[in-house]
Structure formats: structure tokens, C-alpha cells
Design an enzyme around this catalytic site. Structure first.
Site, short mmCIF file in Angstrom:
data_model
loop_
_atom_site.label_atom_id
_atom_site.label_comp_id
_atom_site.label_asym_id
_atom_site.label_seq_id
_atom_site.Cartn_x
_atom_site.Cartn_y
_atom_site.Cartn_z
N ASP A 149 0.87 -1.12 -0.04
CA ASP A 149 -0.13 -0.16 0.05
C ASP A 149 0.87 1.46 0.11
O ASP A 149 0.44 2.44 0.69
CB ASP A 149 -1.22 -0.03 1.14
CG ASP A 149 -1.86 -1.14 1.33
OD1 ASP A 149 -1.72 -2.00 0.30
OD2 ASP A 149 -2.95 -1.14 2.07
N ASP A 201 -4.61 -0.85 -1.63
CA ASP A 201 -5.95 -0.68 -0.90
C ASP A 201 -6.89 0.01 -2.08
O ASP A 201 -6.22 1.10 -2.70
CB ASP A 201 -5.70 0.56 0.41
CG ASP A 201 -6.56 0.16 1.42
OD1 ASP A 201 -7.36 -0.99 1.49
OD2 ASP A 201 -6.83 1.21 1.89
N HIS A 252 -10.80 0.91 -2.82
CA HIS A 252 -12.02 0.83 -2.09
C HIS A 252 -13.17 1.56 -3.25
O HIS A 252 -12.68 2.34 -3.84
CB HIS A 252 -12.09 1.62 -1.02
CG HIS A 252 -11.41 1.14 0.35
ND1 HIS A 252 -11.74 0.16 0.69
CD2 HIS A 252 -10.62 1.87 1.10
CE1 HIS A 252 -10.63 -0.22 1.82
NE2 HIS A 252 -9.87 1.04 2.12
N HIS A 285 -10.60 7.37 1.53
CA HIS A 285 -9.32 7.09 1.11
C HIS A 285 -8.99 5.99 0.14
O HIS A 285 -10.01 5.15 -0.04
CB HIS A 285 -8.25 6.80 2.27
CG HIS A 285 -8.36 5.33 2.91
ND1 HIS A 285 -9.48 5.36 3.81
CD2 HIS A 285 -7.86 4.36 2.73
CE1 HIS A 285 -9.36 3.99 4.16
NE2 HIS A 285 -8.51 3.22 3.48
N LYS A 293 -7.14 -4.81 -2.64
CA LYS A 293 -8.07 -5.19 -1.35
C LYS A 293 -8.70 -4.03 -0.99
O LYS A 293 -8.41 -3.17 -1.43
CB LYS A 293 -6.94 -5.70 -0.27
CG LYS A 293 -5.86 -4.50 0.10
CD LYS A 293 -5.14 -4.87 1.19
CE LYS A 293 -4.11 -3.80 1.60
NZ LYS A 293 -4.77 -2.85 2.35
N CYS A 298 -1.94 -2.54 7.73
CA CYS A 298 -1.76 -3.37 6.61
C CYS A 298 -0.57 -4.32 6.62
O CYS A 298 -0.44 -5.26 6.28
CB CYS A 298 -1.99 -2.58 5.47
SG CYS A 298 -3.89 -1.86 5.42
ZN LIG Z 1 -8.46 1.20 3.33
#
Ligand SMILES: [Zn+2]
Length: 209
Positions: A14, A52, A54, A87, A112, A157
């Protein structure tokens, strides 16, 4: 000193714009890991990144829970979930990797946090351990035995990724100077290191490699 073998893997967790100073969920000194990781990558034949990633309606975002603020807790997927600022939203520059991070030799990127119903700190499984990114099977297909973890953030993470790597049977190392902690509480980073050591994860610095 640890001699890096050809089936060792470096996992870069990340290292994205939202996690470095200026980003939505900035980790203090998060940008300082970039040159350290670039130098480390030269020592490894196999480098894999996590990202990451989302959807904007993700359940871990405080903004998606009216009246709630980042740092407050809710229940998500049956788990206690800390709420974060918005984020690493798919398609935004915050989700992009740091522009100075060398990506030239990456074998793959494992994303993820795509399921809005559950957060996902680890590069292997979501926090409820229902969703699997496929990273574990991929590492096994490469005959990886030793996993070296670096990136952001140490107390979330990186820790969850290293813990899962260990649990999946990989000999697991965390490169301390190639990571930084969020430190919502000032000792979180130090606690994460201790917790990982207790689990059998070895803590190194980049100078040991
Ligand atoms: Zn996150």
C-alpha cells in the site's frame, strides 16, 4: 545479515498517495519509505505489491455513516471497525502508487478492500477472513518460502499482511525502516512490532539485507 535467495519475495504494501503526507490518510514520514523500498527491490528477484482499492461507498469510511467521524467505531461484517477518512478510492489519484516508487519489476498487484461490506488490512484476506485475494496461492505457486514485508502502514496493513503470511506457513520478515506507523495512539507502531515478534515474525532493517 540475510542473504536473499531467488525464490524470496518482497511484498510492498500500500505505498499509495493517500497514505503519504498530503494524502487523505497520511502516515507521518510515509514518503520516506519510498527510497528505502526502491533500493530493497534491487535485492529481490520477486516483488509483489498490494493496493488498497475501495469503492466510494465503502463501509470503513466515516463519510458513509451520517453523524460519525474518523476514529469512531461501528460494527462492520460482524467486526468492530474503526472509521477512516475517505481514502484510496478506485479511480482517484489517492489510490495510485507513489510516483517515485519503482514498479518496473513487479510480478503482480493484489488489490484489497473492494468489498464495501468489510475492510481489508491484509494483502491475503479481508478482516472477516471470508474473501481471499489469491496472494497466498500465488506465492505457493512461485515456491516462495520467505516473505519480506514493507510499506504502509506498520500498525495496520503491514502487520495484518505479515501475520497472515506467517499463518500461511511462510517464514516472514518485516523490514522496519521500510515501513511507518499510523500511530493513532503513539505506541501503536512499537506494539505492532512486539506483537509480530511474539508470533515469530523477524524484524530486520534494510541494512541487514
Ligand atoms: Zn483502506
Amino acid at each position: 545479515m540475510v542473504k536473499i535467495e531467488k525464490n524470496d519475495v518482497l511484498l510492498v504494501v500500500d505505498v499509495q498517495n493517500d497514505f503519504v503526507p498530503g494524502g487523505a490518510l497520511a502516515v507521518k514520514e510515509g514518503d520516506l519509505v519510498v527510497p528505502v523500498i526502491n533500493a530493497l527491490q534491487e535485492e529481490f528477484k520477486q516483488v509483489i505489491a498490494t493496493q488498497d482499492f475501495h469503492p466510494s461507498d465503502h463501509g470503513s469510511f466515516a463519510a458513509n455513516h451520517p453523524g460519525k467521524n474518523p476514529g469512531e467505531f461501528i460494527e462492520l461484517a460482524g467486526l468492530t471497525q474503526i472509521l477512516w477518512p475517505v481514502h484510496c478510492v478506485q479511480g482517484t489519484s489517492g489510490a495510485d502508487f507513489h510516483s517515485d516508487l519503482n514498479q518496473g519489476q513487479w510480478l503482480g498487484i493484489f488489490q484489497k478492500g473492494k468489498n464495501k461490506e468489510v475492510d481489508s488490512y491484509s494483502g491475503f484476506f479481508d478482516n472477516a477472513r471470508r474473501g481471499d485475494t489469491g496472494l497466498g496461492d500465488y506465492l505457493k505457486s512461485l515456491s516462495v518460502e520467505r516473505v519480506f514485508v514493507c510499506g504502509l502502514a506498520l500498525d495496520y496493513c503491514v502487520k495484518f499482511t505479515a501475520m497472515d503470511a506467517m499463518e500461511l506457513g511462510f517464514d516472514t520478515f518485516v523490514i522496519a525502516d521500510a515501513t511507518r506507523a499510523v500511530n493513532l495512539s503513539p505506541e501503536d507502531g512499537a506494539k505492532a512490532l512486539k506483537e509480530m515478534e511474539q508470533k515469530g515474525i523477524k524484524i530486520l532493517t534494510s541494512k541487514d539485507i
